[in-house]
Design a protein around this motif. Sequence first.
Motif, PDB file in Angstrom:
ATOM      1  N   LEU A 232     -45.016  21.821 -23.312  1.00 60.69           N
ATOM      2  CA  LEU A 232     -43.857  21.798 -22.397  1.00 60.69           C
ATOM      3  C   LEU A 232     -42.501  21.141 -23.494  1.00 60.69           C
ATOM      4  O   LEU A 232     -41.505  21.747 -23.314  1.00 60.69           O
ATOM      5  N   GLN A 233     -42.754  20.453 -24.602  1.00 57.15           N
ATOM      6  CA  GLN A 233     -41.810  20.283 -25.490  1.00 57.15           C
ATOM      7  C   GLN A 233     -41.383  21.449 -26.337  1.00 57.15           C
ATOM      8  O   GLN A 233     -40.130  21.783 -26.595  1.00 57.15           O
ATOM      9  N   SER A 234     -42.395  22.325 -26.605  1.00 56.87           N
ATOM     10  CA  SER A 234     -41.951  23.731 -27.145  1.00 56.87           C
ATOM     11  C   SER A 234     -41.103  24.547 -26.473  1.00 56.87           C
ATOM     12  O   SER A 234     -40.307  25.362 -26.803  1.00 56.87           O
ATOM     13  N   ARG A 235     -41.237  24.258 -24.954  1.00 57.08           N
ATOM     14  CA  ARG A 235     -40.563  25.075 -23.854  1.00 57.08           C
ATOM     15  C   ARG A 235     -38.843  24.340 -23.832  1.00 57.08           C
ATOM     16  O   ARG A 235     -38.218  25.079 -23.077  1.00 57.08           O
ATOM     17  N   GLY A 236     -38.925  23.238 -24.430  1.00 56.88           N
ATOM     18  CA  GLY A 236     -37.470  22.748 -24.319  1.00 56.88           C
ATOM     19  C   GLY A 236     -37.349  21.300 -23.769  1.00 56.88           C
ATOM     20  O   GLY A 236     -36.347  20.803 -23.742  1.00 56.88           O
ATOM     21  N   LEU A 237     -38.525  20.734 -23.305  1.00 56.61           N
ATOM     22  CA  LEU A 237     -38.530  19.438 -22.833  1.00 56.61           C
ATOM     23  C   LEU A 237     -38.341  18.337 -23.854  1.00 56.61           C
ATOM     24  O   LEU A 237     -39.277  18.665 -24.880  1.00 56.61           O
ATOM     25  N   ASP A 238     -37.721  17.122 -23.661  1.00 57.84           N
ATOM     26  CA  ASP A 238     -38.026  16.174 -24.819  1.00 57.84           C
ATOM     27  C   ASP A 238     -39.412  15.638 -24.526  1.00 57.84           C
ATOM     28  O   ASP A 238     -40.087  15.769 -23.528  1.00 57.84           O
ATOM     29  N   VAL A 245     -44.060  14.783 -16.931  1.00 56.73           N
ATOM     30  CA  VAL A 245     -44.866  15.827 -16.257  1.00 56.73           C
ATOM     31  C   VAL A 245     -46.373  15.549 -16.514  1.00 56.73           C
ATOM     32  O   VAL A 245     -47.080  15.780 -15.601  1.00 56.73           O
ATOM     33  N   ALA A 246     -46.943  15.321 -17.629  1.00 57.59           N
ATOM     34  CA  ALA A 246     -48.223  14.882 -18.177  1.00 57.59           C
ATOM     35  C   ALA A 246     -48.845  13.774 -17.022  1.00 57.59           C
ATOM     36  O   ALA A 246     -49.577  13.742 -16.666  1.00 57.59           O
ATOM     37  N   LEU A 288     -46.814  26.929 -15.379  1.00 59.86           N
ATOM     38  CA  LEU A 288     -45.977  26.015 -16.390  1.00 59.86           C
ATOM     39  C   LEU A 288     -45.819  26.449 -17.490  1.00 59.86           C
ATOM     40  O   LEU A 288     -44.620  26.089 -18.232  1.00 59.86           O
ATOM     41  N   VAL A 289     -46.842  27.270 -18.246  1.00 64.05           N
ATOM     42  CA  VAL A 289     -46.287  28.095 -19.537  1.00 64.05           C
ATOM     43  C   VAL A 289     -45.347  29.291 -19.672  1.00 64.05           C
ATOM     44  O   VAL A 289     -44.324  29.290 -20.237  1.00 64.05           O
ATOM     45  N   ALA A 296     -41.276  22.795 -13.060  1.00 65.31           N
ATOM     46  CA  ALA A 296     -42.613  21.947 -13.917  1.00 65.31           C
ATOM     47  C   ALA A 296     -42.999  20.875 -13.195  1.00 65.31           C
ATOM     48  O   ALA A 296     -44.413  20.818 -13.254  1.00 65.31           O
ATOM     49  N   LEU A 297     -42.408  20.078 -12.416  1.00 65.29           N
ATOM     50  CA  LEU A 297     -43.057  18.794 -11.568  1.00 65.29           C
ATOM     51  C   LEU A 297     -43.798  19.392 -10.610  1.00 65.29           C
ATOM     52  O   LEU A 297     -44.961  18.751 -10.501  1.00 65.29           O
TER      53      LEU A 297
END
Length: 390
Positions: A232-238, A245-246, A288-289, A296-297
Amino acid sequence: MTSSTGALRPLLLGLGIMLVAFNMRPALTSVGPLLDAIRTATGLGNVGAAYLTTLPVLCIGLACTLGPVVIRRLGADRGVLLAVAVVALGSGLRGLGGLEPLFIGACLAAFGIGLSGVLLPGLVKREFPARVGLMTGLYTMVLCLGAAAGAGFSVPLARATDSWSFALGLWGLPALMATLAWIPFARRPDPAERAVRRRPLWRDPLAWQVTGFMGLQSSLAYILFGWLPVVLQSRGLDATEAGFVASLMSIGQAPFALLVPSFAARAKDQRLYAAALLALAVMTILGLVFGPLAFALPFGMLLGGSLGGLFGLGLTIIVLRARDTAGAADLAAMSQSVGYTLASLGPLGFGLAHDLTGGWGASVALFCLIAAAAWLCSLGAGRNRTVGTR
């Protein structure tokens, strides 16, 4: 006084089991949200991160092999005390900082988690024979809430203390509380319990099918515990958003973990439950990916529901496929020792596939293949039969 204490014992024992169950996941789920911070502070590379998410799962599998020995030497009740104390020690050790305490503590905590995972199904079958589905669902739900706490609070704790290691070490405190709470139940084992010699299951096809299902569905969960925040961080989330989300994924496990065992234990056949939950896991990881981040949520919640339902179903199948308490402990030891050793390859393969390709497509394809293999195993594991019979 004696009769009153006897009447309260099932309730108190049930609460003790819930406290132990809460501590069976934070040591695992607390690492993923902090993985980027750990890598930045220590220089840990992608391969090292893959080993950090893989070795604990391997240690869980190794610990499971000791379940029958611990029952014979200490009894199931004292074995649980030992297991949760080791979780507390390993979790606290990570607070010392540095890679060595991190890896050693993670492996120690995982060892305690694996041992408790073998012992609890037998305890449930022994103490709550008429409520197997309900009790399995309850402690699986609490286990999932512990996973959610580890995933959701680790980043805020790290920021509040300005230390990723201190945040990880704090998870030793609830495990220490569970250790102290379990002491009154650490009674001496009955002579009959210590004398039990369990029948080997290595030539039983049904036992292997249960083992395959348990290991493969666990592999899906451990992949996501370790890698979903990174994806998710690689997709732009901090880091906070990815950890949230996890955490929602872990929270989403709770209702499914409670309900699926309760319903599945009453059904004659569990194969349909397995197929539906595996299909949901595949659809939501794809969303999600590759899907829009706006979803995402809800995707995370549904993914968690599928994982929680699968884990609860796996534990329920272990109890249902066994004929007695000794058989449940034996099947739990085999399915979780071999199963978790198999599951440990999932996070490693997921990380290496990403490292080799630079994207997440190959990693997701591996996830789908594991889900398909779990479905094949469920065709046998979900049948209304018991191990040791033809």
